[in-house]
Enzyme design. Structure first.
Site, PDB file in Angstrom:
ATOM      1  N   GLY A  42      57.359  59.936  29.042  1.00 25.21           N
ATOM      2  CA  GLY A  42      57.158  58.554  28.651  1.00 25.21           C
ATOM      3  C   GLY A  42      55.704  58.173  28.506  1.00 25.21           C
ATOM      4  O   GLY A  42      55.314  57.522  27.534  1.00 25.21           O
ATOM      5  N   ASN A  71      65.831  60.945  27.099  1.00 19.39           N
ATOM      6  CA  ASN A  71      64.384  60.773  26.975  1.00 19.39           C
ATOM      7  C   ASN A  71      63.994  59.972  25.737  1.00 19.39           C
ATOM      8  O   ASN A  71      62.925  59.342  25.698  1.00 19.39           O
ATOM      9  CB  ASN A  71      63.678  62.132  26.861  1.00 19.39           C
ATOM     10  CG  ASN A  71      63.862  63.044  28.045  1.00 19.39           C
ATOM     11  OD1 ASN A  71      63.822  64.262  27.896  1.00 19.39           O
ATOM     12  ND2 ASN A  71      64.073  62.492  29.233  1.00 19.39           N
ATOM     13  N   GLN A  73      64.709  57.278  24.311  1.00 17.74           N
ATOM     14  CA  GLN A  73      64.534  55.822  24.352  1.00 17.74           C
ATOM     15  C   GLN A  73      63.072  55.430  24.563  1.00 17.74           C
ATOM     16  O   GLN A  73      62.663  54.327  24.237  1.00 17.74           O
ATOM     17  CB  GLN A  73      65.445  55.260  25.463  1.00 17.74           C
ATOM     18  CG  GLN A  73      65.144  53.866  25.945  1.00 17.74           C
ATOM     19  CD  GLN A  73      64.537  53.884  27.353  1.00 17.74           C
ATOM     20  OE1 GLN A  73      64.063  54.907  27.832  1.00 17.74           O
ATOM     21  NE2 GLN A  73      64.568  52.735  28.008  1.00 17.74           N
ATOM     22  N   ARG A  74      62.243  56.348  25.057  1.00 23.81           N
ATOM     23  CA  ARG A  74      60.855  56.011  25.357  1.00 23.81           C
ATOM     24  C   ARG A  74      59.868  57.141  25.046  1.00 23.81           C
ATOM     25  O   ARG A  74      58.673  56.876  24.900  1.00 23.81           O
ATOM     26  CB  ARG A  74      60.716  55.646  26.853  1.00 23.81           C
ATOM     27  CG  ARG A  74      61.054  56.793  27.790  1.00 23.81           C
ATOM     28  CD  ARG A  74      61.409  56.352  29.189  1.00 23.81           C
ATOM     29  NE  ARG A  74      61.792  57.497  30.015  1.00 23.81           N
ATOM     30  CZ  ARG A  74      62.997  58.081  29.982  1.00 23.81           C
ATOM     31  NH1 ARG A  74      63.932  57.626  29.157  1.00 23.81           N
ATOM     32  NH2 ARG A  74      63.270  59.118  30.748  1.00 23.81           N
ATOM     33  N   ASN A 132      55.725  61.703  39.386  1.00 24.44           N
ATOM     34  CA  ASN A 132      55.988  61.916  40.810  1.00 24.44           C
ATOM     35  C   ASN A 132      54.681  61.898  41.584  1.00 24.44           C
ATOM     36  O   ASN A 132      53.610  62.231  41.061  1.00 24.44           O
ATOM     37  CB  ASN A 132      56.752  63.224  41.034  1.00 24.44           C
ATOM     38  CG  ASN A 132      55.934  64.435  40.629  1.00 24.44           C
ATOM     39  OD1 ASN A 132      55.161  64.964  41.411  1.00 24.44           O
ATOM     40  ND2 ASN A 132      56.076  64.871  39.374  1.00 24.44           N
ATOM     41  N   CYS A 188      63.113  56.679  37.368  1.00 23.54           N
ATOM     42  CA  CYS A 188      63.697  55.875  36.291  1.00 23.54           C
ATOM     43  C   CYS A 188      65.136  56.276  35.996  1.00 23.54           C
ATOM     44  O   CYS A 188      65.890  55.483  35.435  1.00 23.54           O
ATOM     45  CB  CYS A 188      62.841  55.957  35.036  1.00 23.54           C
ATOM     46  SG  CYS A 188      62.833  57.566  34.221  1.00 23.54           S
ATOM     47  N   CYS A 245      37.345  58.703  53.049  1.00 23.09           N
ATOM     48  CA  CYS A 245      38.340  59.354  52.186  1.00 23.09           C
ATOM     49  C   CYS A 245      38.313  60.858  52.410  1.00 23.09           C
ATOM     50  O   CYS A 245      37.238  61.480  52.392  1.00 23.09           O
ATOM     51  CB  CYS A 245      38.050  59.042  50.722  1.00 23.09           C
ATOM     52  SG  CYS A 245      39.176  59.885  49.573  1.00 23.09           S
TER      53      CYS A 245
END
Length: 274
Positions: A42, A71, A73-74, A132, A188, A245
């Site tokens: 996407g 997939n 659709q986007r 992810n 999603c 950090c």
């Protein structure tokens, strides 16, 4: 830098070239650049689409998935005839049809701590189009160690965000020290996602890439841009580098091999640089 654009290129990129901020020098910089896009889904699809059109000379594409009908659709660079094909192959065909100036280097694999350094080391800039948290943290850590800029993006249902991470600025862990607990943020496939949303965020990422490569504008360094598609609201949230950090702080890690990219993707004890 070579400024020897041929007549076809002068025509193809004319709307860039007549921009004072880009011009032939900026376009030549794009043509000579190497960008790695992690994910051809996407977010990666519009990034690939617009960087190919812009004439970024070499696009590396990392993805180990095949195209699924859900997939389409986007993920706008893949078509119905691509269902079942590796996404890197479908993406490469799209780019070849879009712009013969652009070379695609497909990496049909998942990026891991074992191969991350060897994959990203050959590129000028990396775009995170992953879906992810382990991959997001791995790319942040590997790019910071290698000194490579990283353009980050993410989407969820109707909301998206983007930020740009450069070697002398704050990193992703300064913004989000650890990932949410596994299972607390559904993907999603479970919650759905507005089809046009990754296009919006991906276009923002592609814009950041062009700005960095052509050395123009004010990239989203130290700024998280959040976008809500439901009411077309945009919010800019500043963030700073954290001295503590574990990646970009004074005692940051030297290798992604030191990190376990599971659960919260945390780093228990920063390494001490001798």
């Amino acid at each position: 830098m070579s400024l020897s654009l041929d007549s076809t290129q002068l025509d193809r990129y004319s709307r860039h070239i007549i921009l004072e901020e880009i011009g032939p020098e900026g376009q030549s910089a794009l043509l000579e650049s190497r960008v790695l896009i992690v994910g051809a889904g996407g977010l990666g699809a519009p990034v690939i689409q617009y960087l190919a059109a812009a004439g970024v000379g070499t696009l590396g594409i990392v993805d180990d998935d095949a195209v699924e009908r859900s997939n389409l659709q986007r993920q706008v660079i893949h078509g119905d005839g691509d269902v079942g094909r590796p996404k890197v192959d479908s993406a490469a065909d799209f780019v070849a049809d879009r712009n013969p100036d652009v070379t695609v280097e497909p990496h049909e694999r998942r990026i891991t701590p074992e191969n991350a350094d060897s994959i990203i080391d050959d590129y000028d800039l990396v775009v995170d189009g992953s879906d992810n948290f382990p991959t997001r943290y791995l790319l942040n850590d590997a790019c910071r160690i290698e000194g490579i800029p990283l353009v980050n993006g993410a989407v969820y249902k109707f909301e998206g965000q983007a930020t740009t991470l450069v070697p002398d600025g704050p990193c992703y862990r300064c913004l989000f020290p650890e990932a949410p607990d596994p299972g607390t943020v559904p993907d999603c496939a479970t919650t759905g996602v507005l089809g046009a949303l990754p296009g919006t965020i991906g276009c923002m990422q592609a814009t950041e890439v062009v700005k960095l490569l052509a050395d123009i504008g004010d990239p989203l360094v130290g700024t998280l841009l959040s976008y809500d598609a439901m009411d077309l609201a945009v919010e800019r949230v500043p963030y700073q580098q954290s001295p503590d950090c574990p990646v970009c702080g004074e005692d940051g890690i030297d290798s992604v091999a030191e990190v376990e990219y599971g659960d919260g993707c945390g780093i228990d004890e920063p390494a001490t640089n001798a």
